[in-house]
Design an enzyme around this catalytic site. Structure first.
Site, PDB file in Angstrom:
ATOM      1  CD  GLU A   1      -3.736  -5.800   3.857  1.00  0.00           C
ATOM      2  OE1 GLU A   1      -4.620  -4.998   4.257  1.00  0.00           O
ATOM      3  OE2 GLU A   1      -2.520  -5.609   4.002  1.00  0.00           O
TER       4      GLU A   1
ATOM      5  CD  GLU B   1      -3.000  -1.059   2.271  1.00  0.00           C
ATOM      6  OE1 GLU B   1      -3.974  -1.814   2.189  1.00  0.00           O
ATOM      7  OE2 GLU B   1      -2.837  -0.255   3.217  1.00  0.00           O
TER       8      GLU B   1
END
Length: 448
Positions: free
Chosen positions: A353, A166
């Site tokens: 995720e 991320e």
């Protein structure tokens, strides 16, 4: 009842991150990270919580591997704490840090679980931050050196590597919005950090290829599906900017070797430019073996002058919400991964995720009846099945997270785990969602 069946080679897994679960923050030579500094600064984290102990997985990894084995996963995504390997970010290797991860990897392999390692999940050595952190291009070299040590140490054992988790959070959330470590609020700084992280990713991929390491390497971006509230040109453009902030700004350089021009132009109106040096974009666009996508939510937006960075306000249209106040938008997963496939080609995709935060309560029978989380997973699994049926090369799914853990600036009040962590005793208690996923994995599908 329609039966949902997944391909035989579909990879079911779950995921964690080092600072969120390991604890042992001053043991066996580990150096301090920016999250140690941030969480020990009063007022930065809810309740002034920190990761000093977390889930104590540093000492309880065998128990956690046993939970993974019982769950039936094929793979486990975890991250390596850079400060455990290089306490000062560079210099001599801390052998005790390497030994810890050797034990974790060997335990996973003995349990028949493939380790998937993330090299950077936000815990930058504080010593490097003191020299400018990701704003300093020397950190790129330090990262590549760290990556090389890990590649060589685990060649043949870890077959799937993720460079960064991320990059949007590393850059904009942490250096523009200021909600995460190191807590800066500077748009130009955030753009610098994003660019340097992506260059570091590309250099690490190049090093992986040069060394002839076996296995696959990719990166993970957190993508958000944002749609215009109406078909008015202003709404369309506002929503596009808001979406590109998470998506195109990171995906275009990764796959196309360029930043989206409409975003470059927009940032210029805010006085910010990208610090591109010759060769940077070619480096960022090194061919990867897969792309990881973290997906949690989506929404709708419309034009509103002066609203946020992009003149865009989110419009609430009645979505259910998680305890993070995030929209539950399972169809957004189908839309965003369909877009990834259409826009960026046939690179294999892993959902690295996906999960939900709810207020969990441990009952007298040591159970957590997390019906909402179970329903969240069921809805998103259906979208995964749709994607595969539609020809999107979705190869696996990692549930976030195995354990309730330190949820960054939210401290310990927000729980994402499929296993309940009692933070007083550190006991683990599988939730109803754990048993649901266990059943899905066992059948490689489910009935709807």
């Amino acid at each position: 009842m329609a039966n949902i069946q997944f391909p035989q080679d579909f990879v079911w897994g779950t995921a964690t991150a080092s600072y969120q679960i390991e604890g042992a923050y001053q043991e066996d030579g580990r150096g301090l990270s920016i999250w140690d500094t941030f969480s020990h600064t009063p007022g930065k984290v809810f309740n002034d919580d920190n990761g000093d102990v977390a889930c104590d997985s540093y000492h309880r990894y065998e128990e956690d591997v046993a939970l993974l084995k019982k769950l039936g996963v094929k793979a486990y995504r975890f991250s390596i704490a850079w400060p455990r390997i290089f306490p000062q970010g560079t210099g001599d290797v801390n052998e005790k840090g390497l030994e810890y991860y050797r034990k974790v990897v060997d335990a996973l392999l003995a349990a028949g679980i493939e380790p998937c390692a993330t090299l950077y999940h936000w815990d930058l050595p504080q010593a490097l931050q003191d020299k400018g952190g990701w704003d300093n291009r020397e950190t790129i070299d330090a990262f590549v050196n760290y990556a090389e040590v890990m590649f060589k140490a685990f060649d043949g054992k870890i077959k799937q590597w993720i460079t960064f988790n991320e990059t949007w959070c590393v850059s904009f959330l942490s250096n523009y919005i200021g909600a995460h470590a190191p807590g800066n609020r500077d748009l130009q700084l955030a753009i610098n950090v994003a660019h340097h992280c992506m260059v570091a990713h590309g250099e690490a991929v190049r090093k992986f290829r040069e060394l002839g390491i076996s296995g696959e390497i990719g990166t993970t971006h957190n993508l958000y599906w944002f749609e215009p509230y109406t078909t008015s040109p202003q709404d369309i453009e506002a929503a596009r900017r808001n979406r590109a902030f998470n998506n195109e700004w990171f995906m275009d350089p990764t796959f196309k070797g360029s930043y989206p021009q409409f975003m470059v132009d927009w940032f210029k109106t805010k006085g910010a430019t990208v610090p591109i040096l010759p060769g940077d974009m070619e480096t960022i666009a090194q061919k990867i073996d897969f792309i990881g996508v973290n997906y949690y939510s989506g929404g709708f937006g419309r034009y509103k002058e002066g609203e946020g960075l992009f003149d865009c306000e989110e419009v609430q249209i009645g979505f259910d919400k998680t305890y993070m106040d995030w929209n539950v938008y399972a169809d957004g997963l189908y839309k965003v991964l369909s877009w990834v496939h259409e826009e960026y080609g046939d690179t294999p995709i892993y959902i690295t995720e996906n999960g939900a935060c709810y207020e969990d309560e441990l009952t007298a029978d040591n159970r957590v009846h997390d019906v909402q989380r179970t329903d969240y997973y069921r809805k998103h699994f259906i979208q995964c099945h749709r994607l595969i049926g539609s020809g999107v090369p979705l190869k696996g799914y990692f549930a976030w997270s195995l354990l309730d853990n330190f949820e960054w600036a939210e401290g310990y009040r927000k729980r994402f785990g499929i296993v309940y962590t009692n933070y007083e005793t550190l006991e683990r208690h599988p939730k109803i969602s754990y048993y649901f996923i266990q059943d899905v994995i066992g059948k490689n599908g489910f009935d709807v």
